[in-house]
Scaffold this motif. Structure first.
Motif: not given
Length: 258
Positions: A113-115, A132-134, A180-186, A204-205
């Motif tokens: 996710y980005t802005l 990026f953050g994880v 940052f990288l995160e669960d897309t449904r969350l 991108g995923c």
């Protein structure tokens, strides 16, 4: 089709919950309350989309779901011993000896996710130069996990503690890192509930999708096999009426790959 004598043996045990009516068979399931939007507090109106879909599937076959909150490790231990019937959602490799329906109930995919960025993830090779953050302790994919381990504290910022998605959102907003990288449904759920801003862009995923299942007790294989078949039957019935999609929409989930 299950033999009628087998059903006759199973049905009395389905009547065990003290507050259920004598005519209503039940299944007891548990999950942590902090797994929103998959599983949330049993006291809340929105109990989690995996819980609601499970409840709707069993309702279609006249079985009542009794849902309670327990820490995940404890829930798995109690299900393994047969103290409760199931836990949801569970990845099969987390409890390989449990009994599962054929159909999954949720899917987890990690996305970047980005802005205000035109960058898009298209494989580990596309990350060069992108900070990026994880989240600490997560397993994203074998290739990504190696990259994170080799670059943490430099290109990759590993966050610990609570409210990590909200913190990563603020850090991107404050230009601490690019993505940052995160669960897309969350993230869908947090945007829907306005816990984070709707200005995020999915960029991108990771290709790997992990499927979550209703994990049923191996301690009572006859009962669990019966319940797994009833779940599949009920899920098919409610899917024909688009009920899972209606439930997902309540939580702001935009897509549902199964």
């Amino acid at each position: 089709m299950i033999h009628s004598r087998l059903i006759a043996l199973i049905m009395p045990s389905l009547l065990s919950a003290s507050h259920a009516t004598a005519q209503t068979p039940t299944i007891s399931i548990a999950a942590p309350e902090y797994w929103c939007p998959y599983a949330c507090s049993a006291q809340d109106e929105l109990q989690g989309f995996a819980i609601e879909i499970t409840r709707a599937a069993f309702k279609a076959v006249n079985i009542e779901v009794i849902y309670s909150n327990k820490p995940y490790d404890r829930a798995l231990a109690e299900v393994k011993l047969g103290k409760i019937d199931g836990v949801v959602p569970t990845f099969k490799d987390e409890a390989p000896d449990f009994i599962y329906p054929q159909k999954s109930i949720s899917s987890t995919q990690y996305c970047f996710y980005t802005l205000n960025s035109r960058w898009r993830y298209s494989g580990v090779g596309s990350i060069k130069g992108t900070e990026f953050g994880v989240t600490s302790g997560y397993a994203y994919s074998p290739e990504m996990d190696i990259f994170i381990n080799n670059n943490k504290g430099q290109q990759v910022q590993v966050l610990h503690g609570e409210d990590i998605p909200k913190r990563m959102y603020q850090m991107v907003k404050n230009n601490r890192f690019h993505a940052f990288l995160e669960d897309t449904r969350l993230i869908d759920f947090l945007v829907e509930t306005r816990s984070i801003g709707g200005d995020l862009k999915r960029s991108g995923c990771i290709d790997i999708i992990n499927h979550g299942f209703l994990a049923l007790s191996p301690a009572n294989k006859v009962r669990s096999t019966y319940l797994s078949k009833q779940f599949d039957k009920g899920l098919l019935a409610i899917s024909l009426k688009n009920i899972p999609k209606i439930i997902l929409k309540k939580y702001g989930i935009k897509d549902h790959s199964k």
